[in-house]
Design an enzyme around this catalytic site. Structure first.
Site, mmCIF file in Angstrom:
data_model
loop_
_atom_site.group_PDB
_atom_site.id
_atom_site.type_symbol
_atom_site.label_atom_id
_atom_site.label_comp_id
_atom_site.label_asym_id
_atom_site.label_seq_id
_atom_site.Cartn_x
_atom_site.Cartn_y
_atom_site.Cartn_z
ATOM 1 N N ARG A 43 16.682 16.113 -12.101
ATOM 2 C CA ARG A 43 17.009 16.531 -11.258
ATOM 3 C C ARG A 43 16.938 18.091 -11.776
ATOM 4 N NH1 ARG A 43 20.927 18.861 -10.110
ATOM 5 N NH2 ARG A 43 22.799 17.423 -11.397
ATOM 6 N N TYR A 97 4.627 23.321 11.365
ATOM 7 C CA TYR A 97 5.312 21.393 11.785
ATOM 8 C C TYR A 97 6.425 20.747 12.572
ATOM 9 C CZ TYR A 97 6.285 17.196 9.456
ATOM 10 O OH TYR A 97 6.650 15.591 9.609
ATOM 11 N N ASP A 168 2.343 27.062 4.338
ATOM 12 C CA ASP A 168 2.277 25.955 4.484
ATOM 13 C C ASP A 168 0.798 26.012 4.340
ATOM 14 O OD1 ASP A 168 2.024 23.443 5.001
ATOM 15 O OD2 ASP A 168 3.601 23.410 6.015
ATOM 16 N N LYS A 193 0.114 14.313 2.064
ATOM 17 C CA LYS A 193 -0.949 14.324 2.857
ATOM 18 C C LYS A 193 -2.228 14.381 1.622
ATOM 19 C CE LYS A 193 1.742 14.578 6.112
ATOM 20 N NZ LYS A 193 2.481 15.626 6.939
#
Ligand SMILES: *Cc1c(COP(=O)(O)O)cnc(C)c1O
Length: 377
Positions: A43, A97, A168, A193
């Site tokens: 993390r 998006y 993006d 993607k």
């Protein structure tokens, strides 16, 4: 080094113990804190597998620093919140998006952030800026109509006003567009993607300067959207073929777009690579390739029956995989938008979005042609 070489070699941590040429998968979530300068912890976004892919995306995007997240939304939301807080104003494209749009409409008020949505022209984006604007978020080409946004103009304006710009870059991928070279501050990706590329991984990535990354990393470490080492390794393996895949998919998309453009059963094709498309001139100035996403409207036919008639191209909501996938934005990504609003922005019921894969272009054209013939009877 050229892109193809960077994609393969950058970031790889050769195994010093065995001489193995791939990054070993580090499975530990507990690391020595006494005999080390830096304490590793998943993390903290600093394990060797996270670092390997972070270095790769940084090199591909021409950035000082990169970071890997457990989803594209994790990357986007963390990046926005690192630079906008209570009392600040954000400008976003209307055509962003769906998840990013939702984040703004449903959650910004919770953080005391005000947001204005702008249309895709640089003028609209610039007009939406107020003295309180801290962040501009854009996407180009947009989903699903492949509008091309003038990145240089928006980045230039924002730079003068000291506004942080976030793009993006999922649709173009770093193979077809490197926005930091055009003046953008922060690039975000849904790695789910093209970077993952095989429809079997959910992840996100960010690339920017060391200074900006300092803030993003600090917030990421407390929000916690970190990616597991095993998934990082899958991503690393995929990114080695990113350039080959995206170049071949882009070439296929051009061929499919030309085929559809000349097909009597097709009303309209949206692809920035077509000379007569609205965004073609701007795209030529900022993209090195036009990408592998395209949309089209079929003439007077039932789009569902058309999709059912396809044998190679699969109906699916995601994109960017080696296999071609198709979806109806009015039934998926934009289903919650009122029909009138959808029609107004050009998302008709007969619009279909195609993610062109790595199959043989001739087979793809044949598949589309066969399905169009089937619905015309
Ligand atoms: C899929 C997608 C996202 C969201 O990514 P996740 O990995 O699903 O969180 C963001 N932007 C674009 C352009 C996308 O296609």
């Amino acid at each position: 080094m050229k892109n193809k070489t960077i994609a393969i070699h950058k970031g790889t941590l050769k195994d010093a113990d065995t001489g193995g040429i791939n990054t070993p998968v580090y499975t530990s979530s507990a690391y020595d804190y006494i005999n080390r300068d830096e304490t590793f912890y998943p993390r903290y976004f600093n394990t060797p597998n996270q670092n390997a892919v972070a270095k790769k995306i940084a090199a591909l995007e021409h950035a000082e620093a990169g970071l890997v997240f457990s989803s594209g939304m994790g990357a986007i939301s963390t990046s926005v919140l690192a630079f906008a807080g209570t009392g600040d104003h954000v400008v976003m494209l209307d055509a962003l998006y769906g998840g990013t749009h939702h984040f703004a409409t449903e959650w910004f008020s919770h953080f005391g952030i005000d947001c204005t949505f702008a249309e895709t022209s640089a003028g609209d984006v610039i007009n939406a800026v107020t003295p309180g604007t801290k962040v501009i978020v854009i996407e180009s080409p947009t989903n699903p109509l492949l509008a091309v946004v003038d990145i240089i103009k928006i980045a230039g304006f924002a730079g003068e006003k000291n506004i942080t710009t976030i793009i993006d870059n999922t649709f173009a991928s770093p193979v077809n567009q490197t926005p930091l070279d055009l003046g953008i501050d922060i690039v975000v990706h849904s790695g789910t993607k093209y970077l993952g590329g095989h429809s079997d991984l959910c992840c996100g990535m960010v690339a920017c300067s060391n200074k900006k990354m300092g803030k993003i990393l600090s917030l990421a470490r407390v929000l916690g959207p970190s990616l597991d080492s095993r998934a990082c390794y899958l991503l690393e393996r995929s990114m080695k073929t990113l350039v080959l895949r995206v170049n071949a998919q882009t070439k296929n998309a051009m061929e499919v777009a030309r085929f559809l453009e000349n097909h009597p059963g097709i009303e309209k094709v949206y692809y920035p690579g077509l000379e007569n498309s609205e965004g073609h001139e701007i795209a030529k100035g900022q993209m090195t390739g036009f990408g592998a996403m395209l949309s089209f409207e079929i003439k007077d036919k039932n789009p569902d029956l058309f999709i059912k008639g396809l044998k190679i191209i699969s109906p699916a909501v995601s994109l960017g995989g080696v296999e071609s996938t198709i979806c109806s934005p009015s039934l998926t990504s934009h289903a919650e938008m009122p029909k009138e609003e959808r029609q107004r922005i050009g998302i008709t019921d007969s619009l279909l979005r195609l993610s062109v894969g790595l199959e043989d272009a001739g087979d793809l054209k044949q598949d589309l042609d066969n399905a169009l013939k089937k619905v015309s009877h």
